[in-house]
Design an enzyme around this catalytic site. Structure first.
Site, PDB file in Angstrom:
ATOM      1  N   TYR A 144       0.955  -1.108   0.081  1.00 36.63           N
ATOM      2  CA  TYR A 144       0.047  -0.009   0.026  1.00 36.63           C
ATOM      3  C   TYR A 144       0.908   1.294  -0.089  1.00 36.63           C
ATOM      4  O   TYR A 144       1.843   1.253   0.826  1.00 36.63           O
ATOM      5  CB  TYR A 144      -0.956  -0.049   1.232  1.00 36.63           C
ATOM      6  N   ASP A 239       9.303   2.436  -0.751  1.00 40.79           N
ATOM      7  CA  ASP A 239       8.313   3.342   0.059  1.00 40.79           C
ATOM      8  C   ASP A 239       8.603   3.048   1.604  1.00 40.79           C
ATOM      9  O   ASP A 239       8.346   1.870   1.948  1.00 40.79           O
ATOM     10  CB  ASP A 239       6.795   2.754  -0.349  1.00 40.79           C
ATOM     11  N   LYS A 267       4.682   9.685   8.161  1.00 43.89           N
ATOM     12  CA  LYS A 267       4.243  10.032   9.391  1.00 43.89           C
ATOM     13  C   LYS A 267       5.464   9.957  10.678  1.00 43.89           C
ATOM     14  O   LYS A 267       5.606  10.707  11.520  1.00 43.89           O
ATOM     15  CB  LYS A 267       3.139   9.020  10.069  1.00 43.89           C
TER      16      LYS A 267
HETATM   17  P1  KE4 Z   1      -0.651   8.229   4.417  1.00 45.98           P
HETATM   18  O1  KE4 Z   1      -1.284   9.054   3.292  1.00 45.98           O
HETATM   19  O2  KE4 Z   1      -1.754   7.430   5.077  1.00 45.98           O
HETATM   20  O3  KE4 Z   1      -0.001   9.287   5.410  1.00 45.98           O
HETATM   21  O4  KE4 Z   1       0.491   7.132   4.000  1.00 45.98           O
HETATM   22  C1  KE4 Z   1       0.008   6.182   3.142  1.00 45.98           C
HETATM   23  C2  KE4 Z   1       1.025   5.006   3.263  1.00 45.98           C
HETATM   24  C3  KE4 Z   1       1.910   4.920   2.081  1.00 45.98           C
HETATM   25  N1  KE4 Z   1       2.874   3.854   2.288  1.00 45.98           N
HETATM   26  C4  KE4 Z   1       3.009   2.932   3.368  1.00 45.98           C
HETATM   27  C5  KE4 Z   1       3.812   1.987   3.279  1.00 45.98           C
HETATM   28  C6  KE4 Z   1       1.960   2.850   4.371  1.00 45.98           C
HETATM   29  O5  KE4 Z   1       1.848   1.953   5.354  1.00 45.98           O
HETATM   30  C7  KE4 Z   1       0.903   3.941   4.271  1.00 45.98           C
HETATM   31  C8  KE4 Z   1      -0.015   4.307   5.287  1.00 45.98           C
HETATM   32  N2  KE4 Z   1      -0.319   3.040   6.241  1.00 45.98           N
HETATM   33  C9  KE4 Z   1      -1.595   2.905   6.475  1.00 45.98           C
HETATM   34  C10 KE4 Z   1      -1.362   1.624   7.571  1.00 45.98           C
HETATM   35  N3  KE4 Z   1      -1.397   0.429   6.847  1.00 45.98           N
HETATM   36  C11 KE4 Z   1      -2.126   4.131   7.391  1.00 45.98           C
HETATM   37  C12 KE4 Z   1      -3.287   3.892   8.205  1.00 45.98           C
HETATM   38  C13 KE4 Z   1      -4.537   4.287   7.452  1.00 45.98           C
HETATM   39  O6  KE4 Z   1      -4.753   4.137   6.136  1.00 45.98           O
HETATM   40  O7  KE4 Z   1      -5.334   4.999   8.187  1.00 45.98           O
END
Ligand code: KE4
Length: 425
Positions: A144, A239, A267
Site C-alpha cells: 500500500y 516506500d 508519519k
Molecule cells: P498516509 O497517506 O496514510 O500518510 O500514508 C500512506 C502510506 C504509504 N506507504 C505505506 C507503506 C503506508 O503504510 C501508508 C499508510 N499506512 C496505513 C496503515 N497500513 C495508514 C493507516 C490508515 O490508512 O489509516
C-alpha cells in the site's frame, strides 16, 4: 465488553463523517464491533473515552517509536506553535530537518517535504515518469502506497482488507498504467520487465511489506529489483513510510544494503504530525519545480510544527543508536513468546518479524506474499483481536496490518501481552 462512551461517539460520528471515521481501517469493519475512541495516550499506553487503558501496538501506524506524548516532542511542538502554526514560506526548521534526514540516510542528496505518505508516493511516481518520459509503474499486490489513483490497483492495507482490491473512481486509463506483481516473485517481475521494460518508469515497493501483515523481502528480492531497474533504466522507489527510521537510522536501505533511487517517508518524520517526504539523488530531485519542470506543491509542506516534532524525534534516534538495539530486544522477546505459546497450545501460527514490525497469521505458513497471507485462517484473527482488546491490548484492527513496537514498552507490558495471547489461544 461494552464501551458506552465510545459507542455514543461512534453513533454521532456516523451522522457527520462517512463511516464515522476519517480513515477506513479505523472503523473496525475488518474485525467487527465498534471502534474505540481514545482520549489520550502516554508512552506505550492508550486511554479510551470510557477510561480503559490499553497497551498500544499501533502507535498511530508507526511514528510512536519513543511512545506517545514523548516529552521532547511535545515541548518542541508547543514551542513552535507559539510562533504561529504555518507561514506558507520557508523556515529554519525545514532546512534543519532536511539536513538531519540527509545526514542519517547518506545516499539521499535532496528531500522535498509534503503532508502525507500518499503525497510522497504520488509525487515520487510523477517524478519518475517525468524524468524517464515513461508511463507505466509496477507495484506489488498487498503493498500500500497511499490512496492516489495509481496505487489503488490490487492495493493492500485498507482496500485489501475491505475486499475491494481496486477502488471505484479509478479510471481504466489510470489502471492501465499500473502493473502489479506478487511480492517476492522476482521471476514474475523479470517477465513484466521483458514485456514492458522500455515503458516502465518505476518500480515502487515496500522494502519490508507492512500492509498485508508484515512480510519480509526474501533474500535477493530487493537486490533483484535493483538490478532489473538498472538494466531497463527504470527508477527504483522504496516506500519507507513504515520502515524509515524504524528499522534503523538508515531504514531498510541500510538494513538490506540496497540503495533505491527515490525513497518516500511519512508519519515517522513528523513524530505523528501530518508530514511526508520524497528524497533521492540531486540529479533526480532537481527535476522537481521550481528547479525542474515536474510540478508538485503544498501549502502546508514543511509545516513548522511537524518539522519541530520530526527534529525532536529523529534527533533523539540519531543521537542514541542504542534505542534500536533495545527495540530489537523487546521485539525478539515478543516474537519468541508468541512462538512458545503457539507451540505449547499446539496452534499453527506464523510469526513474521523485521525489527519492531511484527505480525502473526493463523496457519503453518510461510507467508511471503498476499496470496499466502489470504490463504491463512483469516477468520481466527477477529476473535483473537477482540480477546486481546478486552484484555487491554490494542492491535491494529485488521489482519493485513503490521504491529509496531515502541521503545517504551516495559517488560510488564510485553508479559501482559503474552498472557493475553495465551488466554486468547
Ligand atoms: P498516509 O497517506 O496514510 O500518510 O500514508 C500512506 C502510506 C504509504 N506507504 C505505506 C507503506 C503506508 O503504510 C501508508 C499508510 N499506512 C496505513 C496503515 N497500513 C495508514 C493507516 C490508515 O490508512 O489509516
Amino acid at each position: 465488553m461494552s464501551r458506552p462512551l465510545s459507542e455514543a461517539l461512534f453513533e454521532r460520528a456516523r451522522l457527520v463523517i462517512p463511516g464515522g471515521v476519517n480513515s477506513p481501517v479505523r472503523a473496525f469493519k475488518a474485525v467487527g464491533g465498534n471502534p474505540v475512541f481514545f482520549r489520550k495516550a502516554q508512552g506505550a499506553h492508550l486511554l479510551d473515552e470510557d477510561g480503559r487503558s490499553y497497551i498500544d501496538y499501533v502507535g498511530s501506524w508507526g511514528p510512536m517509536i519513543l511512545g506517545h506524548a514523548h516529552a521532547p516532542v511535545i515541548e518542541a511542538v508547543r514551542e513552535a506553535a507559539l510562533d504561529s502554526t504555518s507561514f506558507g514560506a520557508p523556515t529554519r526548521r525545514e532546512v534543519e530537518l532536511a539536513e538531519l534526514i540527509l545526514d542519517m540516510v547518506p545516499n539521499l542528496e535532496r528531500i522535498r517535504m509534503v503532508n502525507s505518505g500518499t503525497e510522497a508516493c504520488m509525487s515520487a511516481i510523477r517524478l519518475a515518469r517525468g524524468v524517464t518520459g515513461r508511463a507505466k509503474i509496477l507495484k506489488f499486490e498487498g503493498c500500500y502506497h497511499g490512496h492516489a489513483d495509481s496505487f489503488l490497483i490490487a492495493a493492500g492495507s485498507g482496500a485489501q482488507t475491505l475486499g475491494a482490491p481496486s477502488s471505484p473512481g479509478v479510471t481504466p486509463g489510470t489502471a492501465a498504467d499500473t502493473l502489479t506483481a506478487r511480492y517476492n516473485d522476482l521471476p514474475q517481475v523479470k517477465a513484466l520487465f521483458a514485456a514492458h521494460g522500455t515503458d516502465l518508469a518505476a518500480v515502487i515497493v515496500e522494502p519490508v511489506a507492512g500492509n498485508m501483515g508484515c512480510v519480509p523481502p526474501e533474500p535477493g528480492f530487493l537486490e533483484g529489483l535493483r538490478s532489473l531497474c538498472d538494466l531497463h533504466g527504470s527508477i527504483l522507489i522504496f516506500d519507507e513510510v513504515m520502515t524509515g527510521f524504524r528499522l534503523g537510522a538508515g531504514g531498510a536501505q541500510q538494513l538490506y544494503e540496497v540503495q533505491a533511487d527515490l525513497v518516500t517517508y511519512g508519519k515517522i518524520i513528523g513524530a505523528g504530525l501530518p508530514v511526508g517526504a520524497y528524497a533521492g539523488r540531486a540529479d533526480l530531485m532537481d527535476a522537481v519545480a521550481p528547479v525542474g519542470k515536474v510540478y508538485q506543491a503544498g501549502t502546508l509542506s514543511g509545516n513548522p510544527l511537524a518539522m519541530a516534532a520530526g527534529l525532536a524525534l529523529l534527533g533523539e534516534l540519531h543521537a542514541n543508536p542504542a534505542i534500536y538495539a533495545e527495540l530489537e530486544e523487546k521485539s525478539a522477546y515478543l516474537e519468541a513468546g508468541l512462538i512458545r505459546i503457539a507451540e505449547a497450545k499446539q496452534v499453527d501460527l506464523t510469526v513474521n518479524r523485521v525489527g519492531s514490525m511484527i505480525s502473526l497469521f493463523f496457519g503453518k505458513g510461510p507467508v511471503r506474499n498476499l496470496d499466502e497471507a489470504k490463504a491463512t485462517d483469516t477468520a481466527r484473527f477477529n476473535p483473537f483481536f477482540h480477546a486481546l482488546l478486552d484484555a487491554g491490548v490494542y492491535l491494529p484492527p485488521a489482519l493485513f496490518e503490521t504491529w509496531f513496537l515502541s521503545n517504551v514498552l516495559s517488560q510488564a507490558d510485553l508479559d501482559t501481552t503474552l498472557d493475553a495471547v495465551e488466554a486468547a489461544l
